[in-house]
Design an enzyme around this catalytic site. Structure first.
Site, mmCIF file in Angstrom:
data_model
loop_
_atom_site.group_PDB
_atom_site.id
_atom_site.type_symbol
_atom_site.label_atom_id
_atom_site.label_comp_id
_atom_site.label_asym_id
_atom_site.label_seq_id
_atom_site.Cartn_x
_atom_site.Cartn_y
_atom_site.Cartn_z
ATOM 1 N N GLN A 272 39.489 32.796 27.688
ATOM 2 C CA GLN A 272 40.516 31.946 27.078
ATOM 3 C C GLN A 272 41.383 31.366 28.182
ATOM 4 O O GLN A 272 41.623 32.018 29.202
ATOM 5 C CB GLN A 272 41.373 32.784 26.116
ATOM 6 N N ARG B 36 59.457 34.524 30.563
ATOM 7 C CA ARG B 36 58.391 34.958 29.650
ATOM 8 C C ARG B 36 57.810 36.260 30.203
ATOM 9 O O ARG B 36 57.401 36.343 31.342
ATOM 10 C CB ARG B 36 57.302 33.888 29.548
ATOM 11 N N LYS C 34 44.514 38.273 34.259
ATOM 12 C CA LYS C 34 45.011 36.898 34.242
ATOM 13 C C LYS C 34 44.964 36.290 35.638
ATOM 14 O O LYS C 34 45.267 36.962 36.628
ATOM 15 C CB LYS C 34 46.457 36.857 33.734
ATOM 16 N N GLU D 273 40.825 23.029 45.355
ATOM 17 C CA GLU D 273 39.992 23.876 44.509
ATOM 18 C C GLU D 273 40.854 25.019 43.991
ATOM 19 O O GLU D 273 41.231 25.924 44.739
ATOM 20 C CB GLU D 273 38.796 24.395 45.303
ATOM 21 N N TYR E 191 47.012 29.917 32.475
ATOM 22 C CA TYR E 191 46.491 31.266 32.646
ATOM 23 C C TYR E 191 45.007 31.262 32.277
ATOM 24 O O TYR E 191 44.653 30.882 31.164
ATOM 25 C CB TYR E 191 47.145 32.275 31.703
ATOM 26 N N ASN F 76 45.181 29.668 28.601
ATOM 27 C CA ASN F 76 46.466 29.412 27.956
ATOM 28 C C ASN F 76 47.305 28.470 28.808
ATOM 29 O O ASN F 76 47.183 28.451 30.038
ATOM 30 C CB ASN F 76 47.244 30.714 27.756
ATOM 31 N N HIS G 268 52.837 41.223 33.380
ATOM 32 C CA HIS G 268 53.042 39.890 33.935
ATOM 33 C C HIS G 268 54.221 39.200 33.269
ATOM 34 O O HIS G 268 54.448 39.305 32.062
ATOM 35 C CB HIS G 268 51.797 39.022 33.732
ATOM 36 N N HIS H 61 54.556 41.076 29.893
ATOM 37 C CA HIS H 61 53.511 41.312 28.898
ATOM 38 C C HIS H 61 52.337 42.085 29.504
ATOM 39 O O HIS H 61 52.035 41.942 30.695
ATOM 40 C CB HIS H 61 53.006 39.973 28.345
ATOM 41 N N ASP I 146 60.680 39.200 23.339
ATOM 42 C CA ASP I 146 60.841 39.716 24.695
ATOM 43 C C ASP I 146 62.196 40.403 24.862
ATOM 44 O O ASP I 146 62.308 41.430 25.536
ATOM 45 C CB ASP I 146 60.686 38.598 25.719
#
Length: 213
Positions: free
Chosen positions: A45, A57, A70, A26, A130, A47, A117, A60, A175
């Site tokens: 949303q 990455r 997130k 789960e 995410y 992602n 993140h 952010h 970035d």
């Protein structure tokens, strides 16, 4: 959910059931999430990113309010997932923590609004999902440079247990050009800790702390 050393950051380790058919677990349970954190995660949303080894990455973050919380998990491969406290005025400002997310442990990281993140792909291909509390809004989303020595994130740039020695990290142009933490702070671009605390209190249906009212 287990609290990390940064206020508003949590890690979840599911129980994975395996047999000769494969595995089941789960990945997220809204009721247990709400019981631990005091409010439900409203998913606006989802992602998905696919990255090759050495890709970084982040870091952010989004303006608060409303910010963007997130819930992050790696469904294929492995990443080093990083949460950074970018909230101006926070007792933990500039602190970061890293959690390995991979297809074996199936761990997930939750970070509240205002936190930064980022992650680095440790495997040849890493797929990250995410769950986001708000939809993508370019005008409200920003970043700080993930290689900023003032933050000092220990990215595994030389060697990992998942493969050969890495050469240079791979960053997007955006970035790589992101400001340092100090530059973002001087420019007034970072979320304010008091705004983040007030927003979290509102999610829990609590009054805003007197010092922040």
């Amino acid at each position: 959910m287990e609290a990390l050393g940064i206020e508003g950051a949590w890690v979840f380790t599911p129980q994975v059931y395996q047999d000769d058919r494969g595995a089941f677990f789960e990945a997220f349970r809204g009721g247990e999430f709400a019981a631990d954190l005091g409010y439900r995660l409203d998913v606006a949303q989802v992602n998905c990113s696919v990255s090759r080894r050495g890709v970084i990455r982040g870091i952010h973050y989004a303006d608060v309010p409303p910010g963007q919380a997130k819930y992050v998990t790696c469904v294929r491969g492995a990443v080093l997932d990083v949460v950074a406290d970018l909230r101006a005025g926070s007792p933990g400002f500039g602190k970061w923590e890293a959690v390995r997310l991979d297809e074996d442990s199936r761990k997930a990281v939750f970070l509240a609004e205002g936190l930064g993140h980022g992650f680095m792909a440790l495997s040849d291909a890493a797929t990250v999902l995410y769950l986001c509390s708000t939809p993508y809004a370019p005008g409200r989303e920003h970043g700080v440079n993930p290689l900023d020595p003032a933050i000092g994130i220990s990215w595994p740039l030389e060697k990992t247990d998942d493969g050969p020695v890495l050469s240079e990290p791979v960053l997007s142009e955006k970035d790589a050009a992101a400001p340092t933490l100090d530059e973002a702070l001087r420019q007034g671009r970072l979320p304010r800790y008091e705004d983040c605390v007030a927003y979290a209190a509102g999610l829990r249906g609590q009054p805003v702390p007197p010092a922040l009212d």
